[in-house]
Scaffold this motif. Sequence first.
Motif, short mmCIF file in Angstrom:
data_model
loop_
_atom_site.label_atom_id
_atom_site.label_comp_id
_atom_site.label_asym_id
_atom_site.label_seq_id
_atom_site.Cartn_x
_atom_site.Cartn_y
_atom_site.Cartn_z
N ILE A 177 -7.54 -4.34 -2.15
CA ILE A 177 -8.83 -3.31 -2.23
C ILE A 177 -9.43 -3.71 -0.74
O ILE A 177 -9.60 -2.69 0.14
CB ILE A 177 -9.50 -3.42 -3.02
N ILE A 214 0.95 -1.21 0.08
CA ILE A 214 -0.03 0.08 0.10
C ILE A 214 0.82 1.19 0.07
O ILE A 214 0.72 2.53 -0.72
CB ILE A 214 -0.99 0.07 1.16
N GLU A 219 -6.63 2.59 6.06
CA GLU A 219 -6.84 4.13 6.04
C GLU A 219 -6.27 4.75 7.29
O GLU A 219 -5.96 5.85 7.33
CB GLU A 219 -8.42 4.13 5.80
N ASN A 246 -3.77 4.80 -6.71
CA ASN A 246 -3.07 3.90 -7.50
C ASN A 246 -3.55 3.92 -9.09
O ASN A 246 -3.61 3.05 -9.69
CB ASN A 246 -3.05 2.63 -7.04
N ASP A 298 1.23 3.64 -3.09
CA ASP A 298 0.80 5.14 -2.70
C ASP A 298 1.55 6.38 -2.99
O ASP A 298 1.50 6.75 -4.14
CB ASP A 298 0.30 5.18 -1.26
N TYR A 354 -8.41 4.57 -2.84
CA TYR A 354 -7.21 3.85 -3.11
C TYR A 354 -7.04 3.62 -4.66
O TYR A 354 -6.00 3.42 -5.03
CB TYR A 354 -7.63 2.54 -2.65
N TYR A 387 -7.48 -2.49 2.39
CA TYR A 387 -7.41 -1.21 2.52
C TYR A 387 -8.67 -0.71 3.06
O TYR A 387 -8.47 0.22 4.07
CB TYR A 387 -7.07 -0.47 1.16
#
Length: 226
Positions: free
Chosen positions: A174, A19, A106, A164, A23, A160, A177
Amino acid sequence: MKILLAEDDARLRKNIGYILNKDFHHVVEVNNGQDALDNAIAEWYDLLILDWMMPSLSGIEVCQQLRNAGFSGGILMLTAKDDTADVIQGLDSGADDYLVKPFKMEELLARIRSVLRRKEKAIEQIIEVEQLQLHIDSRSVMRNNVEIKLTKNEFLLLEYLFLNKGRVLTREQICTYIWGYEYDVSNNSLDALVKLVRKKVDASQDKSYIQNVRGIGYKLRECYVS
């Protein structure tokens, strides 16, 4: 931003590393405290993410030794300990913030942004894709300066994908996240969430911002990615 991630749980380390890499960060991963200390001494990092309980040296010990050596970057501690005395110990050792496991990705990203802001590091706060503007700080999405009302999970999905843009994200990535690394939701839950977001953000029924990648997951449609 350059981040050192020290976590001995291989699955959690992989999820966090993915992530952050996808990111806005360059991430170096290690699985024990001694390697974390050696890396942080050898080169500069904007932020260290340290697990409290690790082989060789604990996150607390790494934090204390680096602060004593003059390290001035951000330090975020990950811990299963939520007792007030433990939290105080972590902060007193030199950590800027802490996050109790299990947590949602998050929340981790929010804590990272908070620590980096306090260290006066600039992070992109508005991401634009065609007519949509995603505001990270206010957690809002606008189309032509008009806000689109989204639920928390709807925003996380869109955030997200925007972070990305141009990349295919798997269902597992996903879901991790949105619902956290210990998520227990079905594929139908993700598909239903995507459907809700599409209804709110798509200006046309013929072309959705969110493209299904068969057998893998989702991505932002290429015609919307600059």
